[in-house]
Design an enzyme around this catalytic site. Structure first.
Site, PDB file in Angstrom:
ATOM      1  N   ASP A   1     -10.079  -3.481  -5.600  1.00 29.76           N
ATOM      2  CA  ASP A   1      -9.154  -2.491  -5.077  1.00 29.76           C
ATOM      3  C   ASP A   1      -9.496  -1.116  -5.639  1.00 29.76           C
ATOM      4  O   ASP A   1      -9.338  -0.869  -6.831  1.00 29.76           O
ATOM      5  CB  ASP A   1      -7.713  -2.869  -5.436  1.00 29.76           C
ATOM      6  CG  ASP A   1      -6.688  -2.075  -4.646  1.00 29.76           C
ATOM      7  OD1 ASP A   1      -6.982  -0.934  -4.254  1.00 29.76           O
ATOM      8  OD2 ASP A   1      -5.582  -2.604  -4.419  1.00 29.76           O
TER       9      ASP A   1
ATOM     10  N   HIS B   1      -7.924  -5.015  -1.552  1.00 37.30           N
ATOM     11  CA  HIS B   1      -6.734  -4.259  -1.175  1.00 37.30           C
ATOM     12  C   HIS B   1      -6.290  -4.631   0.244  1.00 37.30           C
ATOM     13  O   HIS B   1      -7.093  -4.694   1.164  1.00 37.30           O
ATOM     14  CB  HIS B   1      -7.058  -2.765  -1.239  1.00 37.30           C
ATOM     15  CG  HIS B   1      -5.900  -1.876  -0.906  1.00 37.30           C
ATOM     16  ND1 HIS B   1      -4.996  -1.462  -1.856  1.00 37.30           N
ATOM     17  CD2 HIS B   1      -5.504  -1.330   0.265  1.00 37.30           C
ATOM     18  CE1 HIS B   1      -4.093  -0.686  -1.275  1.00 37.30           C
ATOM     19  NE2 HIS B   1      -4.380  -0.594   0.016  1.00 37.30           N
TER      20      HIS B   1
ATOM     21  N   CYS C   1       0.848  -1.194   0.000  1.00 35.85           N
ATOM     22  CA  CYS C   1       0.000   0.000   0.000  1.00 35.85           C
ATOM     23  C   CYS C   1       0.889   1.251   0.000  1.00 35.85           C
ATOM     24  O   CYS C   1       1.618   1.490  -0.954  1.00 35.85           O
ATOM     25  CB  CYS C   1      -0.957  -0.055   1.190  1.00 35.85           C
ATOM     26  SG  CYS C   1      -2.205   1.251   1.244  1.00 35.85           S
TER      27      CYS C   1
END
Length: 242
Positions: free
Chosen positions: A176, A209, A130
């Site tokens: 995501d 995600h 991330c």
């Protein structure tokens, strides 16, 4: 972009997690776990929830067992993002991001690399999760990394990818909003047009995600895809970081 998915399924942070130890790398605290006599190193750069996440440290231990000296730095200086209460737990993230800009993390990461080299680590790779993927890309724009891995990246642009020099793997999630599959595929197309930069791009089905370090252990699909991503990451590192 950074969004609520960046904080979904937050871990219970544990400063004692993992089989390694916390050391000081110059002025940074870092979780260190290493294979005996390792000559190659890997820096794992956390998401905004920080370096005390147990599954991140578990992954670091797995990478170390493959023969690496692994460092997970605390680039947030004891200030990971903490979800708020109420209707919008993501409130405050923009202020947090201003306190933890990539330029400072990039500067700190170069110092970590200096320490690794002083310890005889001759080849270095990095993987970012991330927020951490942005730092890996900044490193991959120069000559310091043998290879980089981006796992469910955020805050990246096509202009970032265009100037990457190090071999790069991008592991994305089907679900995501920070880096949707269409954007990951765009990154892949840019890299494919750069024959001097080897690349690997993969989108994992049925996961969201953050899944590689924040998977639900009761979710078979998430666990399977997390383990598959870990294997893919290690294979990429083994190919170049030696």
């Amino acid at each position: 972009m950074a969004g609520p998915q960046c904080c979904a399924s937050p871990p219970q942070l544990d400063p004692g997690a993992g089989i390694g130890r916390v050391e000081t790398f110059q002025h940074l605290s870092a979780y260190v776990t290493a294979s005996p006599d390792a000559k190659a190193g890997v820096i794992l750069i956390s998401d905004i929830l920080g370096f005390e996440a147990p599954k991140l440290r578990k992954l670091a231990d797995k990478v170390a067992a493959a023969g690496y000296f692994v460092v997970v730095p605390d680039f947030f200086y004891g200030d990971p993002f903490i979800l708020g209460s109420g209707d919008n737990p993501f409130a405050g993230v923009q202020d947090w991001l201003k306190r933890h800009e990539k330029a400072k993390a990039f500067e700190d990461s170069t110092k970590v690399i200096e320490v690794l080299k002083s310890r005889g680590i001759s080849a270095i790779g990095a993987a970012g999760f991330c927020w951490g993927a942005k730092v890996v890309v900044e490193l991959a724009k120069g000559e310091v990394l043998k290879a980089g891995v981006l796992l469910h990246p955020s805050l990246l642009t096509v202009d970032d990818i265009k100037v990457v020099k190090a071999p790069l793997a991008i592991l994305g999630a089907e679900i995501d909003k920070s880096s949707p599959p269409e954007l990951i595929q765009q990154f892949g197309a840019i890299l494919s047009a750069k024959p001097e930069v080897d690349s690997f791009v993969k989108i994992y089905p049925g996961v969201a995600h953050g899944w590689t370090v924040r998977y639900d252990e009761n979710d078979e699909v998430a666990v399977k895809n997390a383990e598959e991503a870990h294997v893919d990451m290690l294979e990429w590192l083994n190919k170049y970081v030696n």
